[in-house]
Design a protein around this motif. Structure first.
Motif, PDB file in Angstrom:
ATOM      1  N   SER A  32       0.834  -1.208   0.000  1.00  0.00           N
ATOM      2  CA  SER A  32       0.000   0.000   0.000  1.00  0.00           C
ATOM      3  C   SER A  32       0.862   1.248   0.000  1.00  0.00           C
ATOM      4  CB  SER A  32      -0.927  -0.001   1.226  1.00  0.00           C
ATOM      5  OG  SER A  32      -1.834  -1.074   1.180  1.00  0.00           O
ATOM      6  N   PHE A  33       1.962   1.189   0.723  1.00  0.00           N
ATOM      7  CA  PHE A  33       2.874   2.335   0.744  1.00  0.00           C
ATOM      8  C   PHE A  33       3.488   2.547  -0.634  1.00  0.00           C
ATOM      9  CE2 PHE A  33       7.079   4.258   1.343  1.00  0.00           C
ATOM     10  CZ  PHE A  33       6.720   5.403   2.038  1.00  0.00           C
ATOM     11  N   ILE A  34       3.816   1.448  -1.320  1.00  0.00           N
ATOM     12  CA  ILE A  34       4.382   1.555  -2.667  1.00  0.00           C
ATOM     13  C   ILE A  34       3.360   2.178  -3.623  1.00  0.00           C
ATOM     14  CG2 ILE A  34       5.209   0.229  -4.664  1.00  0.00           C
ATOM     15  CD1 ILE A  34       6.417  -1.752  -2.655  1.00  0.00           C
ATOM     16  N   TYR A  35       2.086   1.798  -3.493  1.00  0.00           N
ATOM     17  CA  TYR A  35       1.053   2.274  -4.399  1.00  0.00           C
ATOM     18  C   TYR A  35       0.832   3.785  -4.297  1.00  0.00           C
ATOM     19  CZ  TYR A  35      -0.209  -2.624  -5.250  1.00  0.00           C
ATOM     20  OH  TYR A  35      -0.186  -3.946  -5.595  1.00  0.00           O
ATOM     21  N   ILE A  36       1.084   4.368  -3.120  1.00  0.00           N
ATOM     22  CA  ILE A  36       0.873   5.814  -2.991  1.00  0.00           C
ATOM     23  C   ILE A  36       2.161   6.591  -3.248  1.00  0.00           C
ATOM     24  CG2 ILE A  36      -0.955   5.457  -1.289  1.00  0.00           C
ATOM     25  CD1 ILE A  36       1.082   6.567   0.820  1.00  0.00           C
ATOM     26  N   SER A  37       3.235   5.897  -3.631  1.00  0.00           N
ATOM     27  CA  SER A  37       4.537   6.543  -3.773  1.00  0.00           C
ATOM     28  C   SER A  37       4.517   7.677  -4.803  1.00  0.00           C
ATOM     29  CB  SER A  37       5.606   5.510  -4.151  1.00  0.00           C
ATOM     30  OG  SER A  37       5.282   4.865  -5.370  1.00  0.00           O
ATOM     31  N   GLY A  38       3.819   7.452  -5.923  1.00  0.00           N
ATOM     32  CA  GLY A  38       3.784   8.486  -6.951  1.00  0.00           C
ATOM     33  C   GLY A  38       3.116   9.754  -6.457  1.00  0.00           C
ATOM     34  N   LYS A  39       1.961   9.596  -5.817  1.00  0.00           N
ATOM     35  CA  LYS A  39       1.239  10.749  -5.282  1.00  0.00           C
ATOM     36  C   LYS A  39       2.011  11.409  -4.156  1.00  0.00           C
ATOM     37  CE  LYS A  39      -3.260  12.079  -3.372  1.00  0.00           C
ATOM     38  NZ  LYS A  39      -4.629  11.611  -2.999  1.00  0.00           N
ATOM     39  N   LEU A  40       2.649  10.600  -3.328  1.00  0.00           N
ATOM     40  CA  LEU A  40       3.395  11.121  -2.184  1.00  0.00           C
ATOM     41  C   LEU A  40       4.586  11.955  -2.637  1.00  0.00           C
ATOM     42  CD1 LEU A  40       3.604  11.078   0.929  1.00  0.00           C
ATOM     43  CD2 LEU A  40       5.044   9.048   0.723  1.00  0.00           C
TER      44      LEU A  40
END
Length: 303
Positions: A32-40
């Motif tokens: 889940s952390f990887i999936y938000i990496s772009g937005k983050l």
């Protein structure tokens, strides 16, 4: 390394799915952390670029770990190279689809479509692996899915829509199918391959398969974020390790619905990183996801 059949023979009597569910929850948290990496990051990095850098970081980590193996030839020995490549392609492209959809349509809507992967995993487990799914297991899966849909619905998944979202929505659905397929391939691979072998080849093939797409969609990013995306590799290895252990201890039709915990992690990350409050409806949905996951965890293993 014992096979999955040996594991089941020694752990079926009186055992539950708890171990497998806990490993799956840990893996989903890391993914889940990887999936938000772009937005983050806020860098505008492409989904293919991020995923390729993740695999490069993962392969570099496994290459270093290979040097610690006493028998390198044995560590690299595999009888199923094609399945490893297919698993890497399904997982990598599925991740790309999830990141792309979240970046080009409302995140809640992309998440709602992506949640189909849990149900698709159950169906593929029944059709491809001939897994038995009890009535209670179906009910627990539906409870978790209903909770997940409640969460994304509270975030506007079913009210914020426009014609421009049609393409990203189809990509999100394809991504869900690819992630479900990856789950079936992992379950197949862990029956005969060691954990190190599975981890090594998914990162090896992933870095090769996504090299050209990642470079072709390259966007200039700050050096610090380049290294940050590479460091997603070790994070992904941790997540993959958790998933492998989950599939060794539970069926694909049990592990699949645990992916609905993404909405729980997503809500937590929203509070921590994006100042997104949790509403009463979101809280009810999260509770439903946890109830369904807890129900799956307490169900007895089937021989």
């Amino acid at each position: 390394m014992p096979s999955i059949n040996n594991y089941q023979r020694t752990h079926v009597q009186g055992a539950s799915n708890l171990d497998g569910v806990l490993w799956a929850l840990a893996g989903m948290g890391l993914f889940s952390f990887i999936y938000i990496s772009g937005k983050l990051s806020g860098t505008g990095a492409s989904a293919l670029q991020i995923m390729w850098l993740r695999y490069v970081g993962g392969f570099s980590t496994m290459a270093l770990a290979l040097l610690t193996q006493r028998d390198i030839a044995r560590a690299l020995s595999t009888t199923q190279p094609v399945l490893h490549a297919c698993r890497a392609a399904a997982g990598g492209l599925g991740g790309v689809a999830a990141i792309f959809a979240a970046a080009h349509m409302p995140v809640a809507s992309a998440s709602a479509i992506g949640l189909m992967d849990g149900l698709l995993t159950v169906l593929l487990g029944v059709i491809v692996l001939r897994e038995h799914v009890s009535l209670r297991q179906w009910m627990a899966t539906i409870v978790s899915l209903a909770g997940a849909m409640t969460v994304v619905g509270s975030q506007g998944a079913f009210s914020v829509w426009d014609t421009g979202s049609a393409g990203p929505a189809l990509i999100a659905l394809l991504g869900a199918l690819l992630v479900a397929l990856e789950s079936i391939l992992i379950k197949t691979l862990v029956r005969a391959e060691s954990t190190f072998t599975v981890l090594f080849y998914v990162n090896f093939f992933g870095s090769l398969i996504l090299a050209w797409p990642g470079l072709a969609n390259w966007h200039e990013i700050p050096v610090q974020w380049l290294f940050a995306f590479l460091m997603l590799g070790p994070v992904a290895i941790g997540a993959q390790y958790c998933n492998i252990n989950a599939f060794r201890r539970a069926t694909a039709s049990v592990v699949g619905p645990i992916r609905y915990s993404w909405v729980v992690y997503g809500a937590a990350f929203g509070v921590l990183f994006f100042d997104e409050p949790i509403s009463l409806t979101t809280g009810v949905g999260i509770a439903s996801v946890l109830v369904g996951g807890g129900w799956l965890a307490t169900l007895k293993l089937k021989a």
